[in-house]
Design an enzyme around this catalytic site. Structure first.
Site, PDB file in Angstrom:
ATOM      1  N   HIS A  69       0.946   5.395   1.376  1.00  0.00           N
ATOM      2  CA  HIS A  69       0.429   6.469   2.213  1.00  0.00           C
ATOM      3  C   HIS A  69       0.887   7.794   1.614  1.00  0.00           C
ATOM      4  CE1 HIS A  69      -0.945   4.400   5.906  1.00  0.00           C
ATOM      5  NE2 HIS A  69      -0.023   3.499   5.587  1.00  0.00           N
ATOM      6  N   TYR A  89       2.757   9.260  12.072  1.00  0.00           N
ATOM      7  CA  TYR A  89       2.194   7.944  11.743  1.00  0.00           C
ATOM      8  C   TYR A  89       2.685   7.484  10.368  1.00  0.00           C
ATOM      9  CZ  TYR A  89      -1.161   4.496  10.162  1.00  0.00           C
ATOM     10  OH  TYR A  89      -1.736   3.375   9.638  1.00  0.00           O
ATOM     11  N   GLN A 116       5.575   4.187   9.322  1.00  0.00           N
ATOM     12  CA  GLN A 116       5.090   2.996   8.636  1.00  0.00           C
ATOM     13  C   GLN A 116       6.216   2.091   8.165  1.00  0.00           C
ATOM     14  OE1 GLN A 116       1.716   1.836   8.065  1.00  0.00           O
ATOM     15  NE2 GLN A 116       1.837   3.124   9.867  1.00  0.00           N
ATOM     16  N   HIS A 168       0.818  -1.204   0.000  1.00  0.00           N
ATOM     17  CA  HIS A 168       0.000   0.000   0.000  1.00  0.00           C
ATOM     18  C   HIS A 168       0.856   1.260   0.000  1.00  0.00           C
ATOM     19  CE1 HIS A 168       0.632  -0.684   4.336  1.00  0.00           C
ATOM     20  NE2 HIS A 168       0.382   0.603   4.530  1.00  0.00           N
TER      21      HIS A 168
END
Length: 132
Positions: free
Chosen positions: A64, A125, A129, A62
Protein backbone atom coordinates in the site's frame (compact mmCIF):
# COMPACT_ATOMS: atom_id res chain seq x y z
CA UNK A 1 0.43 16.03 7.93
CA UNK A 2 0.79 18.76 5.34
CA UNK A 3 -2.36 19.15 3.21
CA UNK A 4 -1.33 22.43 1.60
CA UNK A 5 -1.46 22.73 -2.14
CA UNK A 6 1.78 22.23 -4.01
CA UNK A 7 2.95 23.77 -7.23
CA UNK A 8 5.44 23.36 -9.98
CA UNK A 9 6.14 26.09 -12.52
CA UNK A 10 2.64 26.12 -14.00
CA UNK A 11 0.34 23.83 -12.01
CA UNK A 12 -1.01 24.21 -8.48
CA UNK A 13 -2.24 20.85 -7.21
CA UNK A 14 -3.32 18.76 -4.23
CA UNK A 15 -3.36 15.20 -5.62
CA UNK A 16 -3.20 12.17 -3.33
CA UNK A 17 -3.23 8.62 -4.66
CA UNK A 18 -3.68 5.28 -2.94
CA UNK A 19 -1.66 2.70 -4.89
CA UNK A 20 -1.75 -1.05 -4.26
CA UNK A 21 0.26 -3.69 -6.12
CA UNK A 22 1.12 -7.33 -5.60
CA UNK A 23 4.05 -9.68 -6.20
CA UNK A 24 3.78 -12.06 -9.13
CA UNK A 25 1.17 -14.75 -8.41
CA UNK A 26 0.41 -12.84 -5.18
CA UNK A 27 3.04 -14.90 -3.42
CA UNK A 28 3.67 -14.01 0.22
CA UNK A 29 7.33 -13.11 -0.25
CA UNK A 30 7.39 -9.58 1.23
CA UNK A 31 8.48 -10.64 4.70
CA UNK A 32 11.57 -9.76 6.77
CA UNK A 33 14.19 -8.77 5.67
CA UNK A 34 12.67 -7.98 2.26
CA UNK A 35 9.89 -5.72 3.61
CA UNK A 36 12.25 -3.28 5.34
CA UNK A 37 14.53 -2.97 2.31
CA UNK A 38 11.55 -2.56 -0.01
CA UNK A 39 10.27 0.34 2.11
CA UNK A 40 13.66 2.04 1.87
CA UNK A 41 13.75 1.61 -1.90
CA UNK A 42 10.23 2.98 -2.35
CA UNK A 43 10.96 6.04 -0.18
CA UNK A 44 14.23 6.67 -2.05
CA UNK A 45 12.62 6.38 -5.48
CA UNK A 46 9.66 8.63 -4.66
CA UNK A 47 11.94 11.27 -3.14
CA UNK A 48 14.37 11.05 -6.07
CA UNK A 49 11.55 12.13 -8.39
CA UNK A 50 10.49 14.92 -5.99
CA UNK A 51 7.14 13.40 -5.04
CA UNK A 52 5.99 12.70 -1.46
CA UNK A 53 5.20 9.48 0.41
CA UNK A 54 2.39 10.12 2.89
CA UNK A 55 2.09 6.54 4.14
CA UNK A 56 3.56 3.19 3.12
CA UNK A 57 2.88 -0.34 4.32
CA UNK A 58 4.36 -3.57 3.01
CA UNK A 59 2.24 -6.66 3.60
CA UNK A 60 3.44 -10.22 2.84
CA UNK A 61 1.45 -10.32 -0.43
CA UNK A 62 0.86 -6.66 -1.36
CA UNK A 63 2.05 -3.08 -0.95
CA UNK A 64 0.00 0.00 0.00
CA UNK A 65 1.42 3.38 -0.99
CA UNK A 66 -0.32 6.69 -0.23
CA UNK A 67 1.50 9.34 -2.22
CA UNK A 68 1.24 12.93 -3.41
CA UNK A 69 2.18 13.21 -7.07
CA UNK A 70 2.50 16.13 -9.47
CA UNK A 71 -0.17 15.61 -12.17
CA UNK A 72 2.29 16.66 -14.88
CA UNK A 73 4.76 14.04 -13.68
CA UNK A 74 1.99 11.44 -13.75
CA UNK A 75 1.05 8.77 -11.24
CA UNK A 76 1.44 6.08 -13.93
CA UNK A 77 5.05 7.17 -14.43
CA UNK A 78 5.77 7.19 -10.69
CA UNK A 79 4.30 3.69 -10.22
CA UNK A 80 6.32 2.38 -13.16
CA UNK A 81 9.52 3.88 -11.71
CA UNK A 82 8.83 2.59 -8.17
CA UNK A 83 7.99 -0.93 -9.32
CA UNK A 84 10.85 -1.12 -11.83
CA UNK A 85 13.51 0.30 -9.53
CA UNK A 86 12.44 -1.79 -6.54
CA UNK A 87 12.20 -5.00 -8.56
CA UNK A 88 15.65 -4.53 -10.06
CA UNK A 89 17.30 -3.67 -6.74
CA UNK A 90 15.53 -6.37 -4.72
CA UNK A 91 16.41 -9.12 -7.20
CA UNK A 92 20.06 -7.93 -7.28
CA UNK A 93 20.35 -7.77 -3.47
CA UNK A 94 18.35 -10.94 -2.78
CA UNK A 95 19.10 -13.50 -5.54
CA UNK A 96 16.85 -16.05 -3.83
CA UNK A 97 13.87 -13.98 -5.03
CA UNK A 98 14.81 -14.91 -8.60
CA UNK A 99 14.35 -18.57 -7.69
CA UNK A 100 10.88 -17.97 -6.20
CA UNK A 101 9.45 -15.70 -8.92
CA UNK A 102 10.08 -15.10 -12.64
CA UNK A 103 9.60 -11.37 -11.96
CA UNK A 104 8.93 -9.62 -8.66
CA UNK A 105 5.77 -7.66 -9.50
CA UNK A 106 2.52 -8.39 -11.24
CA UNK A 107 2.02 -6.05 -14.21
CA UNK A 108 -1.13 -4.42 -12.83
CA UNK A 109 -1.85 -2.15 -9.88
CA UNK A 110 -4.74 -0.36 -8.19
CA UNK A 111 -4.81 3.43 -8.17
CA UNK A 112 -7.46 5.44 -6.34
CA UNK A 113 -7.69 9.09 -5.44
CA UNK A 114 -8.65 10.16 -1.94
CA UNK A 115 -11.51 12.35 -3.18
CA UNK A 116 -14.24 9.93 -2.05
CA UNK A 117 -13.17 10.04 1.59
CA UNK A 118 -10.86 12.30 3.53
CA UNK A 119 -7.14 11.78 3.32
CA UNK A 120 -7.08 11.04 7.05
CA UNK A 121 -9.46 8.07 6.62
CA UNK A 122 -7.27 6.54 3.90
CA UNK A 123 -4.14 7.17 5.98
CA UNK A 124 -5.65 5.38 8.99
CA UNK A 125 -6.69 2.48 6.72
CA UNK A 126 -3.15 2.08 5.36
CA UNK A 127 -1.65 2.38 8.87
CA UNK A 128 -4.04 -0.28 10.18
CA UNK A 129 -3.08 -2.88 7.57
CA UNK A 130 -0.22 -4.35 9.60
CA UNK A 131 -2.59 -5.03 12.54
CA UNK A 132 -4.72 -7.47 10.52
Amino acid sequence: MDTKVKSNYNVVYNCHYHIVWVPKYRRKVLVAPYDARLKELIFETVQKWRQEVIELEVMPDHVHLLVTCDPQFGIHRLVRLVKGTSSHAMRQEFPELKKKLPSLWNNSYYCGTTGGVTLEVVKRYVESQKGK
